[in-house]
Design a protein around this motif. Sequence first.
Motif, mmCIF file in Angstrom:
data_model
loop_
_atom_site.group_PDB
_atom_site.id
_atom_site.type_symbol
_atom_site.label_atom_id
_atom_site.label_comp_id
_atom_site.label_asym_id
_atom_site.label_seq_id
_atom_site.Cartn_x
_atom_site.Cartn_y
_atom_site.Cartn_z
ATOM 1 N N ASP A 453 0.824 -1.206 0.000
ATOM 2 C CA ASP A 453 0.000 0.000 0.000
ATOM 3 C C ASP A 453 0.859 1.257 0.000
ATOM 4 O O ASP A 453 1.825 1.382 0.762
ATOM 5 N N LYS A 454 0.509 2.159 -0.896
ATOM 6 C CA LYS A 454 1.158 3.459 -0.962
ATOM 7 C C LYS A 454 0.079 4.527 -1.005
ATOM 8 O O LYS A 454 -1.114 4.233 -1.119
ATOM 9 N N LYS A 455 0.512 5.761 -0.955
ATOM 10 C CA LYS A 455 -0.428 6.859 -1.028
ATOM 11 C C LYS A 455 -1.153 6.825 -2.364
ATOM 12 O O LYS A 455 -0.569 6.541 -3.403
ATOM 13 N N LEU A 456 -2.456 7.103 -2.339
ATOM 14 C CA LEU A 456 -3.240 7.104 -3.569
ATOM 15 C C LEU A 456 -2.728 8.186 -4.517
ATOM 16 O O LEU A 456 -2.553 9.347 -4.122
ATOM 17 N N SER A 457 -2.506 7.799 -5.779
ATOM 18 C CA SER A 457 -2.048 8.771 -6.775
ATOM 19 C C SER A 457 -3.224 9.610 -7.261
ATOM 20 O O SER A 457 -4.393 9.222 -7.131
ATOM 21 N N PHE A 458 -2.898 10.758 -7.840
ATOM 22 C CA PHE A 458 -3.936 11.652 -8.354
ATOM 23 C C PHE A 458 -4.748 10.966 -9.454
ATOM 24 O O PHE A 458 -5.975 11.068 -9.494
ATOM 25 N N SER A 459 -4.057 10.249 -10.361
ATOM 26 C CA SER A 459 -4.755 9.594 -11.466
ATOM 27 C C SER A 459 -5.701 8.506 -10.954
ATOM 28 O O SER A 459 -6.809 8.337 -11.470
ATOM 29 N N ARG A 460 -5.259 7.794 -9.919
ATOM 30 C CA ARG A 460 -6.095 6.712 -9.377
ATOM 31 C C ARG A 460 -7.337 7.286 -8.695
ATOM 32 O O ARG A 460 -8.449 6.775 -8.867
ATOM 33 N N VAL A 461 -7.161 8.358 -7.942
ATOM 34 C CA VAL A 461 -8.295 9.009 -7.290
ATOM 35 C C VAL A 461 -9.254 9.578 -8.334
ATOM 36 O O VAL A 461 -10.477 9.438 -8.224
ATOM 37 N N SER A 462 -8.691 10.198 -9.378
ATOM 38 C CA SER A 462 -9.528 10.805 -10.424
ATOM 39 C C SER A 462 -10.374 9.741 -11.111
ATOM 40 O O SER A 462 -11.580 9.934 -11.335
ATOM 41 N N PHE A 463 -9.742 8.607 -11.446
ATOM 42 C CA PHE A 463 -10.484 7.548 -12.112
ATOM 43 C C PHE A 463 -11.513 6.939 -11.165
ATOM 44 O O PHE A 463 -12.609 6.549 -11.586
ATOM 45 N N GLY A 464 -11.176 6.873 -9.859
ATOM 46 C CA GLY A 464 -12.130 6.377 -8.877
ATOM 47 C C GLY A 464 -13.354 7.264 -8.781
ATOM 48 O O GLY A 464 -14.495 6.786 -8.696
ATOM 49 N N VAL A 465 -13.145 8.589 -8.808
ATOM 50 C CA VAL A 465 -14.260 9.542 -8.751
ATOM 51 C C VAL A 465 -15.143 9.388 -9.995
ATOM 52 O O VAL A 465 -16.380 9.407 -9.906
ATOM 53 N N LEU A 466 -14.523 9.219 -11.171
ATOM 54 C CA LEU A 466 -15.294 9.008 -12.402
ATOM 55 C C LEU A 466 -16.117 7.726 -12.310
ATOM 56 O O LEU A 466 -17.263 7.676 -12.782
ATOM 57 N N THR A 467 -15.547 6.684 -11.703
ATOM 58 C CA THR A 467 -16.270 5.420 -11.545
ATOM 59 C C THR A 467 -17.483 5.598 -10.637
ATOM 60 O O THR A 467 -18.573 5.089 -10.929
ATOM 61 N N VAL A 468 -17.323 6.344 -9.557
ATOM 62 C CA VAL A 468 -18.451 6.608 -8.650
ATOM 63 C C VAL A 468 -19.531 7.403 -9.380
ATOM 64 O O VAL A 468 -20.735 7.123 -9.242
ATOM 65 N N ALA A 469 -19.107 8.375 -10.200
ATOM 66 C CA ALA A 469 -20.074 9.159 -10.979
ATOM 67 C C ALA A 469 -20.842 8.252 -11.948
ATOM 68 O O ALA A 469 -22.057 8.414 -12.141
ATOM 69 N N PHE A 470 -20.148 7.278 -12.539
ATOM 70 C CA PHE A 470 -20.806 6.350 -13.455
ATOM 71 C C PHE A 470 -21.824 5.478 -12.711
ATOM 72 O O PHE A 470 -22.907 5.195 -13.237
#
Length: 654
Positions: A453-470
Amino acid sequence: MKKLITLLVLFFTITSYAQTEKEPIVWKTSVQKISDLEYDLVFSAVILENWHLYSQYNPEGASLPLEISAVDEKPDFKLIGKAKESKTDKEYSDVWEKEEIFFKYKAVLTQRIQLTNTNITVIKLNLFYQVCKVGGVCIPFDDDYTFSLDGAVVEEKPVEISERSITLSNAMKLDLKNTHLLEEESNESSSLLYIFLLGFVGGLLALLTPCVFPMIPLTVSFFTKQSKNKAKGITNAILYGVFIILIYVLLSVPFHLIDGLDPNILNDISTNVWLNIFFFAILVFFAFSFFGYYEITLPSSWGNKMDSASSVGGLIGIFFMALTLAIVSFSCTGPILGSLLAGSLNATGNQAMQLSAGMTGFGAALALPFALFALFPSWLNSLPKSGGWLNTTKVVLGFLELAFAFKFLSNADLVVRFGLLKREVFIGIWIVLFIGLALYLFKRIKFPHDGPDKKLSFSRVSFGVLTVAFIIYLIPGTLKNPTWNLKLLSGFPPPQFYSVYQQESECPLGLNCYKDFDAGLAVAKAENKPILLDFTGWACVNCRKMEENVWSDDAIYNILKKEYILISLYVDDRKKLPKEEQFEFIRSNGNLKRIRTIGDKWATFQIVNFQTASQPYYVLLNTDLEILAPPKQYTDIGDYYNWLKKGIPPKLKK
């Protein structure tokens, strides 16, 4: 299933049967009476030198085993076990990495049967088998054989065509007027461009996987450094890319051979219930390989042989280097290629051409970086380093594969209408899958190859937010009166009228439609209205897009509801016709086609009258069967509206 097996064999065999000079195997049959109820039916074969016939007991995952079955659905006998076989040989196959069992030179198969009806004197058996030339082509066969139990000579009588078949065959042909309008150009080229772009996107995704991405700098460096002449190194790298494209295009060649047999054969295969279930299972299998639970690889001996062949040098060496890449990267590219194959077979129009277009796009995307980085080697410094993000890409693709898999299970459900995956159930499954993806992106769940486990990257968080929006976008699709109708996903979920909730009708958008041409024509004559003839399919993605994005427009919806009689004919409906409506259709060349299902009837009806097998396909007719405008396929709102207006009589135009 036999069509499916034949298709898969042809997928890996570029050489067609027409290229063999002689019949590789010749069969003779005989009968031995054991008792009043039991008989031995004997197949004797002479096999051409250097050819093998594979045994019933050939291991799974190797060449296709022989299979004997009854021709009739409800035979008057039963098979007693498997057939006894004469002497077989065994040999280890480097291709399949298994010990294969086969016949050389001759084969004798003795199948015992037991009669359940003592009045019969003729037995028909089907023999499905594969013969392969040593180190060469493989050919599957699917033949019927007739045995006489009383010793009489069995003469294969010409097929007797009943008067009913002649009458119904003639009834399939309409006396159309203005048929010159059928010859106007279609929008097939735009469809092929769309498929090419989808294949290109698939190739770009494949580039971002651990099997392919690390190969880019290694291969480019090899080409640019192996030669003292820099220009030659660049030329070789570009040739390498061209050969990559060629290899993937060649994989689509067998489908053109199959498509040439019958314009509707690929459509029949793609809407087969068992094939769609097979694709569902395969894509689920692919998805879990992306999750990291196992690796899917071609036999290692293939890669080793191609790698050694690449040392030859020159054009041949470069070609084998490209082939080596295709083989060693299969664990990552295979699932994407499988989705491309499945998608093309379940598309409408010229499926073989669409598969070629998709494969070309896929190969072009894979080849592009090798050529570009060879031309501009300094760009290699800007490439991100390999790392955990490559595995994250694979896992995300795994979730997308699972979502795509349920489309094929939905197709199987739709064409027979079991009612298992209604629209809201399908959308609910997608919601669960994308919740899983969101949890993964936010590191709430892990898979086998994930690093610490490492700190969440910006790209990973961004894609996660898009997934929640979907996910939020999907949720209203499970409600009886949704806030929005998921137009962005038109064609993937089942149609809106295939619902767990009570609907106005089993027609798109609650319109009144007729699913039989004669019934619709009778209503059109009674109401003195023109006809919109809609050739569609339960598993047709573009048909759903037209219905949910174009037909739903207020102006178009009102025209369809008030001005036309809508006749929707489903060419992939696998429901059986009533026995009295089944018949043998007589083609123009004298061959017969069995019309057994609703889809058989309307698919043949479309080809006979309009010389096309693509859907959606729309025709405007008046009650005198006069074509009122050139037929229309997939298009936009404005074009479709103007086209519909052409079919309305002048006095009714508004």
